[in-house]
Design a protein around this motif. Structure first.
Motif, PDB file in Angstrom:
ATOM      1  N   MET A  74       0.831  -1.204   0.000  1.00  0.00           N
ATOM      2  CA  MET A  74       0.000   0.000   0.000  1.00  0.00           C
ATOM      3  C   MET A  74       0.868   1.258   0.000  1.00  0.00           C
ATOM      4  SD  MET A  74      -3.001  -0.945  -0.416  1.00  0.00           S
ATOM      5  CE  MET A  74      -3.941   0.507  -0.105  1.00  0.00           C
ATOM      6  N   GLY A  75       1.986   1.207   0.707  1.00  0.00           N
ATOM      7  CA  GLY A  75       2.916   2.337   0.683  1.00  0.00           C
ATOM      8  C   GLY A  75       3.505   2.531  -0.698  1.00  0.00           C
ATOM      9  N   ARG A  76       3.848   1.422  -1.346  1.00  0.00           N
ATOM     10  CA  ARG A  76       4.380   1.495  -2.711  1.00  0.00           C
ATOM     11  C   ARG A  76       3.313   2.023  -3.663  1.00  0.00           C
ATOM     12  NH1 ARG A  76       6.906  -3.825  -4.513  1.00  0.00           N
ATOM     13  NH2 ARG A  76       8.388  -3.187  -2.929  1.00  0.00           N
ATOM     14  N   LEU A  77       2.075   1.569  -3.492  1.00  0.00           N
ATOM     15  CA  LEU A  77       0.986   2.055  -4.341  1.00  0.00           C
ATOM     16  C   LEU A  77       0.771   3.555  -4.133  1.00  0.00           C
ATOM     17  CD1 LEU A  77      -1.243   1.341  -6.364  1.00  0.00           C
ATOM     18  CD2 LEU A  77      -2.746   0.909  -4.417  1.00  0.00           C
ATOM     19  N   GLY A  78       0.881   4.000  -2.890  1.00  0.00           N
ATOM     20  CA  GLY A  78       0.762   5.434  -2.621  1.00  0.00           C
ATOM     21  C   GLY A  78       1.851   6.237  -3.308  1.00  0.00           C
ATOM     22  N   MET A  79       3.080   5.710  -3.310  1.00  0.00           N
ATOM     23  CA  MET A  79       4.170   6.409  -3.993  1.00  0.00           C
ATOM     24  C   MET A  79       3.940   6.441  -5.497  1.00  0.00           C
ATOM     25  SD  MET A  79       7.548   5.344  -1.737  1.00  0.00           S
ATOM     26  CE  MET A  79       8.271   4.593  -3.122  1.00  0.00           C
ATOM     27  N   VAL A  80       3.462   5.344  -6.063  1.00  0.00           N
ATOM     28  CA  VAL A  80       3.190   5.298  -7.502  1.00  0.00           C
ATOM     29  C   VAL A  80       2.081   6.284  -7.862  1.00  0.00           C
ATOM     30  CG1 VAL A  80       2.287   3.852  -9.360  1.00  0.00           C
ATOM     31  CG2 VAL A  80       4.042   2.956  -7.846  1.00  0.00           C
ATOM     32  N   LEU A  81       1.020   6.293  -7.068  1.00  0.00           N
ATOM     33  CA  LEU A  81      -0.082   7.217  -7.351  1.00  0.00           C
ATOM     34  C   LEU A  81       0.340   8.671  -7.150  1.00  0.00           C
ATOM     35  CD1 LEU A  81      -3.095   5.267  -5.844  1.00  0.00           C
ATOM     36  CD2 LEU A  81      -2.460   5.514  -8.248  1.00  0.00           C
ATOM     37  N   GLY A  82       1.205   8.921  -6.172  1.00  0.00           N
ATOM     38  CA  GLY A  82       1.747  10.269  -5.994  1.00  0.00           C
ATOM     39  C   GLY A  82       2.567  10.698  -7.203  1.00  0.00           C
ATOM     40  N   GLY A  83       3.352   9.782  -7.752  1.00  0.00           N
ATOM     41  CA  GLY A  83       4.107  10.072  -8.971  1.00  0.00           C
ATOM     42  C   GLY A  83       3.196  10.343 -10.152  1.00  0.00           C
ATOM     43  N   CYS A  84       2.093   9.589 -10.227  1.00  0.00           N
ATOM     44  CA  CYS A  84       1.118   9.814 -11.303  1.00  0.00           C
ATOM     45  C   CYS A  84       0.505  11.212 -11.200  1.00  0.00           C
ATOM     46  CB  CYS A  84       0.016   8.763 -11.257  1.00  0.00           C
ATOM     47  SG  CYS A  84       0.541   7.119 -11.725  1.00  0.00           S
ATOM     48  N   VAL A  85       0.189  11.619  -9.986  1.00  0.00           N
ATOM     49  CA  VAL A  85      -0.372  12.957  -9.787  1.00  0.00           C
ATOM     50  C   VAL A  85       0.653  14.015 -10.164  1.00  0.00           C
ATOM     51  CG1 VAL A  85      -1.167  14.580  -8.014  1.00  0.00           C
ATOM     52  CG2 VAL A  85      -2.048  12.258  -8.059  1.00  0.00           C
ATOM     53  N   LEU A  86       1.912  13.800  -9.794  1.00  0.00           N
ATOM     54  CA  LEU A  86       2.969  14.752 -10.137  1.00  0.00           C
ATOM     55  C   LEU A  86       3.137  14.877 -11.642  1.00  0.00           C
ATOM     56  CD1 LEU A  86       5.212  16.557  -8.990  1.00  0.00           C
ATOM     57  CD2 LEU A  86       6.713  14.577  -9.106  1.00  0.00           C
ATOM     58  N   VAL A  87       3.156  13.751 -12.344  1.00  0.00           N
ATOM     59  CA  VAL A  87       3.303  13.787 -13.806  1.00  0.00           C
ATOM     60  C   VAL A  87       2.085  14.435 -14.459  1.00  0.00           C
ATOM     61  CG1 VAL A  87       3.367  12.312 -15.864  1.00  0.00           C
ATOM     62  CG2 VAL A  87       4.883  11.839 -13.969  1.00  0.00           C
ATOM     63  N   ALA A  88       0.900  14.145 -13.934  1.00  0.00           N
ATOM     64  CA  ALA A  88      -0.317  14.687 -14.540  1.00  0.00           C
ATOM     65  C   ALA A  88      -0.454  16.193 -14.324  1.00  0.00           C
ATOM     66  CB  ALA A  88      -1.536  13.970 -13.973  1.00  0.00           C
ATOM     67  N   THR A  89       0.071  16.707 -13.219  1.00  0.00           N
ATOM     68  CA  THR A  89      -0.096  18.130 -12.943  1.00  0.00           C
ATOM     69  C   THR A  89       1.094  18.975 -13.367  1.00  0.00           C
ATOM     70  OG1 THR A  89       0.757  17.847 -10.700  1.00  0.00           O
ATOM     71  CG2 THR A  89      -1.636  17.723 -10.994  1.00  0.00           C
ATOM     72  N   ALA A  90       2.198  18.364 -13.763  1.00  0.00           N
ATOM     73  CA  ALA A  90       3.386  19.134 -14.115  1.00  0.00           C
ATOM     74  C   ALA A  90       3.139  20.058 -15.306  1.00  0.00           C
ATOM     75  CB  ALA A  90       4.556  18.192 -14.407  1.00  0.00           C
ATOM     76  N   GLY A  91       2.539  19.537 -16.354  1.00  0.00           N
ATOM     77  CA  GLY A  91       2.293  20.346 -17.548  1.00  0.00           C
ATOM     78  C   GLY A  91       1.380  21.531 -17.288  1.00  0.00           C
ATOM     79  N   PRO A  92       0.213  21.318 -16.696  1.00  0.00           N
ATOM     80  CA  PRO A  92      -0.656  22.467 -16.421  1.00  0.00           C
ATOM     81  C   PRO A  92      -0.048  23.492 -15.465  1.00  0.00           C
ATOM     82  CG  PRO A  92      -1.925  20.448 -16.343  1.00  0.00           C
ATOM     83  CD  PRO A  92      -0.491  20.059 -16.484  1.00  0.00           C
TER      84      PRO A  92
END
Length: 99
Positions: A74-92
């Motif tokens: 679950m900790g690893r999944l949280g880190m992966v999802l946090g990375g997804c949020v970072l990648v998704a919001t970087a451009g905007p």
């Protein structure tokens, strides 16, 4: 000499007097097109890496549950999802700040 130094320093004070610099965009069109292409490819690669990370983490969680092992996925999944949020919001965020 001191007056020249003070005048030059006064030119470079932007935020103290409320003036915000607004640089002109004078990059060649061909270069900006290539940079946009590279950034688009990197954005797609980041998205693909995020999807792959979620899939791999889910598979590891399923294997661990099948074996009856407790793990910290679950900790690893949280880190992966946090990375997804970072990648998704970087451009905007960059577009908002610099456009």
């Amino acid at each position: 000499m001191f007056k020249a130094i003070a005048a030059k320093a006064q030119e470079h004070i932007y935020l103290a007097d409320g003036k915000v610099p607004n640089p002109a965009r004078d990059a060649p069109g061909a270069l900006t097109g290539k940079v946009d292409d590279v950034l688009g490819i990197l954005a797609w690669a980041g998205t693909a890496a995020g999807v792959a990370g979620v899939l791999i983490t889910g598979a590891m969680m399923a294997i661990s549950m099948r074996r009856g092992e407790g793990s910290e996925h679950m900790g690893r999944l949280g880190m992966v999802l946090g990375g997804c949020v970072l990648v998704a919001t970087a451009g905007p965020v960059v577009t908002f700040v610099f456009a």
